[in-house]
Write a protein that holds these residues in place. Sequence first.
Motif, PDB file in Angstrom:
ATOM      1  N   ARG A 172       1.072  -1.350  -0.116  1.00  0.00           N
ATOM      2  CA  ARG A 172      -0.073  -0.670   0.282  1.00  0.00           C
ATOM      3  C   ARG A 172       1.065   1.148   0.208  1.00  0.00           C
ATOM      4  NH1 ARG A 172      -2.535  -1.800   3.198  1.00  0.00           N
ATOM      5  NH2 ARG A 172      -1.530  -1.285   6.018  1.00  0.00           N
ATOM      6  N   THR A 173       0.689   2.991  -1.096  1.00  0.00           N
ATOM      7  CA  THR A 173       1.790   3.298  -1.313  1.00  0.00           C
ATOM      8  C   THR A 173       1.194   4.377  -0.580  1.00  0.00           C
ATOM      9  OG1 THR A 173       0.749   3.492  -3.634  1.00  0.00           O
ATOM     10  CG2 THR A 173       2.971   2.601  -2.715  1.00  0.00           C
ATOM     11  N   HIS A 174      -0.756   4.740  -1.042  1.00  0.00           N
ATOM     12  CA  HIS A 174      -1.220   5.530  -0.556  1.00  0.00           C
ATOM     13  C   HIS A 174      -2.427   4.868   0.273  1.00  0.00           C
ATOM     14  CE1 HIS A 174       0.326   7.952  -3.352  1.00  0.00           C
ATOM     15  NE2 HIS A 174       0.294   6.801  -4.712  1.00  0.00           N
ATOM     16  N   GLY A 175      -2.336   5.537   1.823  1.00  0.00           N
ATOM     17  CA  GLY A 175      -3.752   5.478   2.678  1.00  0.00           C
ATOM     18  C   GLY A 175      -4.444   3.754   2.996  1.00  0.00           C
ATOM     19  N   ARG A 176      -5.436   3.629   2.229  1.00  0.00           N
ATOM     20  CA  ARG A 176      -5.836   2.646   2.204  1.00  0.00           C
ATOM     21  C   ARG A 176      -5.702   1.267   0.741  1.00  0.00           C
ATOM     22  NH1 ARG A 176     -11.953   2.818   4.380  1.00  0.00           N
ATOM     23  NH2 ARG A 176     -12.196   3.902   3.346  1.00  0.00           N
ATOM     24  N   ARG A 177      -5.607   2.689  -0.484  1.00  0.00           N
ATOM     25  CA  ARG A 177      -5.420   1.890  -1.417  1.00  0.00           C
ATOM     26  C   ARG A 177      -4.809   0.292  -1.721  1.00  0.00           C
ATOM     27  NH1 ARG A 177      -1.561   2.810  -7.231  1.00  0.00           N
ATOM     28  NH2 ARG A 177      -2.154   1.509  -7.884  1.00  0.00           N
ATOM     29  N   HIS A 178      -5.441  -0.485  -1.802  1.00  0.00           N
ATOM     30  CA  HIS A 178      -5.479  -1.525  -2.435  1.00  0.00           C
ATOM     31  C   HIS A 178      -5.716  -2.399  -3.651  1.00  0.00           C
ATOM     32  CE1 HIS A 178      -7.006  -1.880   2.085  1.00  0.00           C
ATOM     33  NE2 HIS A 178      -5.774  -2.904   2.082  1.00  0.00           N
ATOM     34  N   TRP A 179      -5.073  -1.875  -4.396  1.00  0.00           N
ATOM     35  CA  TRP A 179      -5.119  -2.241  -5.670  1.00  0.00           C
ATOM     36  C   TRP A 179      -4.044  -2.348  -6.665  1.00  0.00           C
ATOM     37  CZ3 TRP A 179      -8.697   2.826  -6.084  1.00  0.00           C
ATOM     38  CH2 TRP A 179      -9.742   2.215  -5.785  1.00  0.00           C
ATOM     39  N   CYS A 180      -3.662  -3.428  -6.917  1.00  0.00           N
ATOM     40  CA  CYS A 180      -2.034  -3.559  -7.666  1.00  0.00           C
ATOM     41  C   CYS A 180      -1.963  -2.399  -9.594  1.00  0.00           C
ATOM     42  CB  CYS A 180      -2.084  -4.611  -7.889  1.00  0.00           C
ATOM     43  SG  CYS A 180      -3.134  -5.641  -9.433  1.00  0.00           S
ATOM     44  N   SER A 181      -2.948  -2.018  -9.390  1.00  0.00           N
ATOM     45  CA  SER A 181      -2.617  -1.773 -10.774  1.00  0.00           C
ATOM     46  C   SER A 181      -3.649  -0.646 -11.902  1.00  0.00           C
ATOM     47  CB  SER A 181      -2.880  -2.298 -12.434  1.00  0.00           C
ATOM     48  OG  SER A 181      -4.106  -3.086 -12.383  1.00  0.00           O
ATOM     49  N   THR A 182      -3.772   0.153 -12.383  1.00  0.00           N
ATOM     50  CA  THR A 182      -4.727   1.432 -12.620  1.00  0.00           C
ATOM     51  C   THR A 182      -6.365   0.492 -13.433  1.00  0.00           C
ATOM     52  OG1 THR A 182      -3.368   3.265 -13.112  1.00  0.00           O
ATOM     53  CG2 THR A 182      -5.073   3.032 -13.800  1.00  0.00           C
ATOM     54  N   ARG A 183      -5.883  -0.580 -13.848  1.00  0.00           N
ATOM     55  CA  ARG A 183      -6.609  -1.743 -14.255  1.00  0.00           C
ATOM     56  C   ARG A 183      -8.276  -2.094 -13.615  1.00  0.00           C
ATOM     57  NH1 ARG A 183      -5.757  -6.042 -17.798  1.00  0.00           N
ATOM     58  NH2 ARG A 183      -3.514  -4.987 -18.833  1.00  0.00           N
ATOM     59  N   CYS A 184      -6.774  -2.649 -12.406  1.00  0.00           N
ATOM     60  CA  CYS A 184      -7.563  -3.127 -11.043  1.00  0.00           C
ATOM     61  C   CYS A 184      -9.120  -1.644 -10.456  1.00  0.00           C
ATOM     62  CB  CYS A 184      -7.246  -3.566 -10.310  1.00  0.00           C
ATOM     63  SG  CYS A 184      -6.721  -5.427 -10.730  1.00  0.00           S
ATOM     64  N   GLY A 185      -7.906  -1.010 -10.253  1.00  0.00           N
ATOM     65  CA  GLY A 185      -8.699   0.513  -9.651  1.00  0.00           C
ATOM     66  C   GLY A 185      -9.975   0.409 -10.265  1.00  0.00           C
ATOM     67  N   ASP A 186      -9.377   1.195 -11.434  1.00  0.00           N
ATOM     68  CA  ASP A 186     -11.130   2.009 -12.533  1.00  0.00           C
ATOM     69  C   ASP A 186     -11.997   0.408 -12.132  1.00  0.00           C
ATOM     70  OD1 ASP A 186      -9.174   3.665 -13.119  1.00  0.00           O
ATOM     71  OD2 ASP A 186      -8.857   2.664 -15.595  1.00  0.00           O
ATOM     72  N   ARG A 187     -11.660  -1.215 -12.000  1.00  0.00           N
ATOM     73  CA  ARG A 187     -12.758  -2.075 -12.185  1.00  0.00           C
ATOM     74  C   ARG A 187     -13.564  -2.070 -11.153  1.00  0.00           C
ATOM     75  NH1 ARG A 187      -9.775  -5.973 -13.387  1.00  0.00           N
ATOM     76  NH2 ARG A 187      -9.892  -6.949 -11.153  1.00  0.00           N
ATOM     77  N   ALA A 188     -12.777  -1.759 -10.052  1.00  0.00           N
ATOM     78  CA  ALA A 188     -13.290  -1.262  -8.678  1.00  0.00           C
ATOM     79  C   ALA A 188     -13.858  -0.010  -8.384  1.00  0.00           C
ATOM     80  CB  ALA A 188     -12.566  -1.909  -7.434  1.00  0.00           C
TER      81      ALA A 188
END
Length: 200
Positions: A172-188
């Motif tokens: 984790r680099t930013h607080g509670r962010r738990h996404w391994c990639s931009t693609r996964c973040g967009d999907r979430a």
Amino acid sequence: MEETVVADIAHTALPPAPGADRYRSLDFADTAATLPAGQSYDLLATPESAMRWLAAHDLTAPDVKLYEVCTQRTRALRSHVRALFRARVDGSAPPEQSLRALNEALTAVPTAPLLAWDGAQGPRRVQAHPTDQAVSHALATLAADAADLLTSQDAGLIAACGSAPCDRFLLRTHGRRHWCSTRCGDRARAARARRNSASE
């Protein structure tokens, strides 16, 4: 039926997760991943793909030839590293067989560069080992890196990607962010937006 894709790194595999630039063992754990629509990839699926991954991470020379038995050993260690990371994320006791496998990899060969001497250069450190031990050295290096991560101040930052069905790990680099990639973040985010609109 789940389709496994032997990844062309440029087209199929996800980019390295946060923290993989600091810990090769994190990138190693993420060489297999589950993707949406029942797909997955495995960067260690064949001797050729495993050889490319190890060479790209400076763990073996590019001309080292891997055999299937070496590739199986590499995938087995990856499975144990993933189990140890999963236990850390879950806050549970790690599987005893995974601890044992990591320690066996650590002690199989010396990982420290040896001291050598030649008349022209004088003393120098070299990673000297027979070619048939190249994979053992690579696995020992990855095991040491995993042990370092699990016992470091960064251990508390190890997280599992929070975008199902992805099963990769990250720091984790930013607080509670738990996404391994931009693609996964967009999907979430898209899934959350769909849930919110359905509940209105």
